[in-house]
Write a protein that holds these residues in place. Sequence first.
Motif, mmCIF file in Angstrom:
data_model
loop_
_atom_site.group_PDB
_atom_site.id
_atom_site.type_symbol
_atom_site.label_atom_id
_atom_site.label_comp_id
_atom_site.label_asym_id
_atom_site.label_seq_id
_atom_site.Cartn_x
_atom_site.Cartn_y
_atom_site.Cartn_z
ATOM 1 N N ILE A 12 -14.974 16.552 -31.928
ATOM 2 C CA ILE A 12 -15.045 17.485 -30.813
ATOM 3 C C ILE A 12 -14.439 16.866 -29.565
ATOM 4 O O ILE A 12 -13.898 17.568 -28.710
ATOM 5 C CB ILE A 12 -16.508 17.932 -30.557
ATOM 6 C CG1 ILE A 12 -16.544 19.054 -29.508
ATOM 7 C CG2 ILE A 12 -17.405 16.769 -30.152
ATOM 8 C CD1 ILE A 12 -17.915 19.703 -29.361
ATOM 9 N N LEU A 13 -14.502 15.534 -29.469
ATOM 10 C CA LEU A 13 -13.978 14.828 -28.305
ATOM 11 C C LEU A 13 -13.290 13.550 -28.763
ATOM 12 O O LEU A 13 -13.806 12.845 -29.639
ATOM 13 C CB LEU A 13 -15.114 14.484 -27.337
ATOM 14 C CG LEU A 13 -14.725 13.749 -26.055
ATOM 15 C CD1 LEU A 13 -13.984 14.687 -25.098
ATOM 16 C CD2 LEU A 13 -15.961 13.182 -25.363
ATOM 17 N N GLU A 14 -12.126 13.271 -28.171
ATOM 18 C CA GLU A 14 -11.409 12.041 -28.496
ATOM 19 C C GLU A 14 -10.845 11.393 -27.242
ATOM 20 O O GLU A 14 -10.381 12.086 -26.330
ATOM 21 C CB GLU A 14 -10.228 12.332 -29.419
ATOM 22 C CG GLU A 14 -10.587 12.816 -30.807
ATOM 23 C CD GLU A 14 -9.334 13.118 -31.598
ATOM 24 O OE1 GLU A 14 -8.672 12.159 -32.037
ATOM 25 O OE2 GLU A 14 -9.001 14.303 -31.739
ATOM 26 N N ALA A 15 -10.880 10.083 -27.215
ATOM 27 C CA ALA A 15 -10.115 9.296 -26.257
ATOM 28 C C ALA A 15 -9.065 8.547 -27.046
ATOM 29 O O ALA A 15 -9.375 7.920 -28.064
ATOM 30 C CB ALA A 15 -11.018 8.320 -25.515
ATOM 31 N N ARG A 16 -7.826 8.624 -26.603
ATOM 32 C CA ARG A 16 -6.727 7.962 -27.298
ATOM 33 C C ARG A 16 -5.993 7.042 -26.339
ATOM 34 O O ARG A 16 -5.364 7.516 -25.377
ATOM 35 C CB ARG A 16 -5.746 8.993 -27.879
ATOM 36 C CG ARG A 16 -6.327 9.866 -28.986
ATOM 37 C CD ARG A 16 -5.260 10.789 -29.553
ATOM 38 N NE ARG A 16 -5.781 11.624 -30.630
ATOM 39 C CZ ARG A 16 -5.060 12.539 -31.290
ATOM 40 N NH1 ARG A 16 -3.788 12.715 -30.962
ATOM 41 N NH2 ARG A 16 -5.605 13.259 -32.248
ATOM 42 N N ASP A 17 -6.123 5.741 -26.563
ATOM 43 C CA ASP A 17 -5.440 4.745 -25.738
ATOM 44 C C ASP A 17 -5.685 4.993 -24.252
ATOM 45 O O ASP A 17 -4.757 4.909 -23.425
ATOM 46 C CB ASP A 17 -3.931 4.725 -26.030
ATOM 47 C CG ASP A 17 -3.633 4.335 -27.464
ATOM 48 O OD1 ASP A 17 -4.289 3.398 -27.962
ATOM 49 O OD2 ASP A 17 -2.764 4.965 -28.092
ATOM 50 N N LEU A 18 -6.925 5.267 -23.908
ATOM 51 C CA LEU A 18 -7.281 5.650 -22.549
ATOM 52 C C LEU A 18 -7.244 4.453 -21.603
ATOM 53 O O LEU A 18 -7.897 3.434 -21.844
ATOM 54 C CB LEU A 18 -8.676 6.278 -22.548
ATOM 55 C CG LEU A 18 -9.216 6.778 -21.212
ATOM 56 C CD1 LEU A 18 -8.336 7.907 -20.675
ATOM 57 C CD2 LEU A 18 -10.657 7.270 -21.366
ATOM 58 N N CYS A 19 -6.490 4.606 -20.531
ATOM 59 C CA CYS A 19 -6.444 3.622 -19.447
ATOM 60 C C CYS A 19 -6.835 4.338 -18.164
ATOM 61 O O CYS A 19 -6.244 5.360 -17.807
ATOM 62 C CB CYS A 19 -5.040 3.028 -19.306
ATOM 63 S SG CYS A 19 -4.453 2.146 -20.770
ATOM 64 N N ALA A 20 -7.851 3.814 -17.487
ATOM 65 C CA ALA A 20 -8.357 4.495 -16.294
ATOM 66 C C ALA A 20 -9.058 3.492 -15.398
ATOM 67 O O ALA A 20 -9.303 2.340 -15.788
ATOM 68 C CB ALA A 20 -9.314 5.621 -16.690
ATOM 69 N N ALA A 66 -3.152 6.337 -18.186
ATOM 70 C CA ALA A 66 -2.364 6.546 -19.405
ATOM 71 C C ALA A 66 -3.311 6.947 -20.525
ATOM 72 O O ALA A 66 -4.525 6.776 -20.433
ATOM 73 C CB ALA A 66 -1.600 5.279 -19.780
ATOM 74 N N GLY A 67 -2.721 7.494 -21.599
ATOM 75 C CA GLY A 67 -3.522 7.892 -22.747
ATOM 76 C C GLY A 67 -3.853 9.361 -22.733
ATOM 77 O O GLY A 67 -3.371 10.126 -21.886
ATOM 78 N N GLU A 68 -4.696 9.762 -23.686
ATOM 79 C CA GLU A 68 -5.067 11.163 -23.854
ATOM 80 C C GLU A 68 -6.583 11.309 -23.954
ATOM 81 O O GLU A 68 -7.265 10.428 -24.487
ATOM 82 C CB GLU A 68 -4.448 11.739 -25.136
ATOM 83 C CG GLU A 68 -2.947 11.945 -25.093
ATOM 84 C CD GLU A 68 -2.547 13.191 -24.319
ATOM 85 O OE1 GLU A 68 -3.439 13.854 -23.752
ATOM 86 O OE2 GLU A 68 -1.341 13.487 -24.285
ATOM 87 N N ILE A 69 -7.069 12.425 -23.460
ATOM 88 C CA ILE A 69 -8.444 12.861 -23.707
ATOM 89 C C ILE A 69 -8.338 14.255 -24.303
ATOM 90 O O ILE A 69 -7.723 15.147 -23.710
ATOM 91 C CB ILE A 69 -9.284 12.899 -22.420
ATOM 92 C CG1 ILE A 69 -9.358 11.510 -21.788
ATOM 93 C CG2 ILE A 69 -10.695 13.415 -22.735
ATOM 94 C CD1 ILE A 69 -9.955 11.517 -20.391
ATOM 95 N N LEU A 70 -8.923 14.429 -25.481
ATOM 96 C CA LEU A 70 -8.853 15.712 -26.181
ATOM 97 C C LEU A 70 -10.247 16.288 -26.344
ATOM 98 O O LEU A 70 -11.157 15.591 -26.818
ATOM 99 C CB LEU A 70 -8.214 15.545 -27.559
ATOM 100 C CG LEU A 70 -6.861 14.848 -27.635
ATOM 101 C CD1 LEU A 70 -6.420 14.731 -29.086
ATOM 102 C CD2 LEU A 70 -5.826 15.596 -26.817
ATOM 103 N N PHE A 71 -10.393 17.528 -25.964
ATOM 104 C CA PHE A 71 -11.637 18.261 -26.189
ATOM 105 C C PHE A 71 -11.330 19.415 -27.123
ATOM 106 O O PHE A 71 -10.575 20.312 -26.773
ATOM 107 C CB PHE A 71 -12.225 18.755 -24.872
ATOM 108 C CG PHE A 71 -13.452 19.607 -25.027
ATOM 109 C CD1 PHE A 71 -14.492 19.215 -25.851
ATOM 110 C CD2 PHE A 71 -13.576 20.799 -24.339
ATOM 111 C CE1 PHE A 71 -15.625 19.993 -25.992
ATOM 112 C CE2 PHE A 71 -14.701 21.584 -24.465
ATOM 113 C CZ PHE A 71 -15.730 21.188 -25.291
ATOM 114 N N GLU A 72 -11.868 19.341 -28.327
ATOM 115 C CA GLU A 72 -11.592 20.325 -29.380
ATOM 116 C C GLU A 72 -10.089 20.494 -29.594
ATOM 117 O O GLU A 72 -9.587 21.603 -29.783
ATOM 118 C CB GLU A 72 -12.269 21.653 -29.061
ATOM 119 C CG GLU A 72 -13.791 21.526 -29.046
ATOM 120 C CD GLU A 72 -14.504 22.854 -28.978
ATOM 121 O OE1 GLU A 72 -14.022 23.763 -28.271
ATOM 122 O OE2 GLU A 72 -15.547 22.989 -29.633
#
Length: 243
Positions: A12-20, A66-72
């Motif tokens: 349902i939720l993903e963090a992909r290579d998240l830089c913050a 950088a990176g992605e945050i995906l919700f559904e």
Amino acid sequence: MEEPIPKAHDAILEARDLCAGYGKKQVLHGVSFAVKKGSITALIGPNGSGKSTTLKSIFGLLPVFAGEILFEGSRCIAKKPVALIQQGLVFSPQGNQVFRDLTVRQNLLAAASTVGSHELDARIEEVESFFPILHRLKHQRSAHLSGGEKQQLALGMALVRRPRILLLDEPSIGLAPNRAAELFLKIKELNQSYGVSLLIVEHRVNDILRVVNSVVGLRRGRIFDEGPPQAWNLDRLKELFLG
């Protein structure tokens, strides 16, 4: 309309290579993990490891470098918190944040300000049924509540929005051990009864391991390890927190 991109199985939720981080200070360095639909995932790690930063980044409160945050399956970077709430992604911050000068019922009404009048009563009744103390104290000013009562109200304010996934930042902070144990059982019930997925940052590691489905360990802004709670034995926890 932006097309959904491929998502992890059942996520349902993903963090992909998240830089913050905060301003120009980078805290997260390529963090990747997924929360399965209908599950409870815990984020654990030493102070300063990036746990709260992860939640705030997901909810649009901090810049993502950088990176992605995906919700559904849909990108949610750059979306405002109001838009995420409307989609079903809700954040309950650390510190039992309620409106102290309002009554319990007024707090719930404020949290449900975007809910149509035709279903408002049903949502309030649903929350008060799940947290009976909120019904009994509905006319009490929130400033006069105990820590445990404020935490139930904070969760009630999140629940009234009917989240599909709920981000909780240190929900047991300030609670006595017995009250914290009661809270974790309530969180488990919330997951099982309403099907709400949860991503929880929590410092009471031994307690949270009893109610979650998976655990993500963070250290110095990077993923240290992840897996089911039973995989986090004492040696692994010592390595995470003391290594």
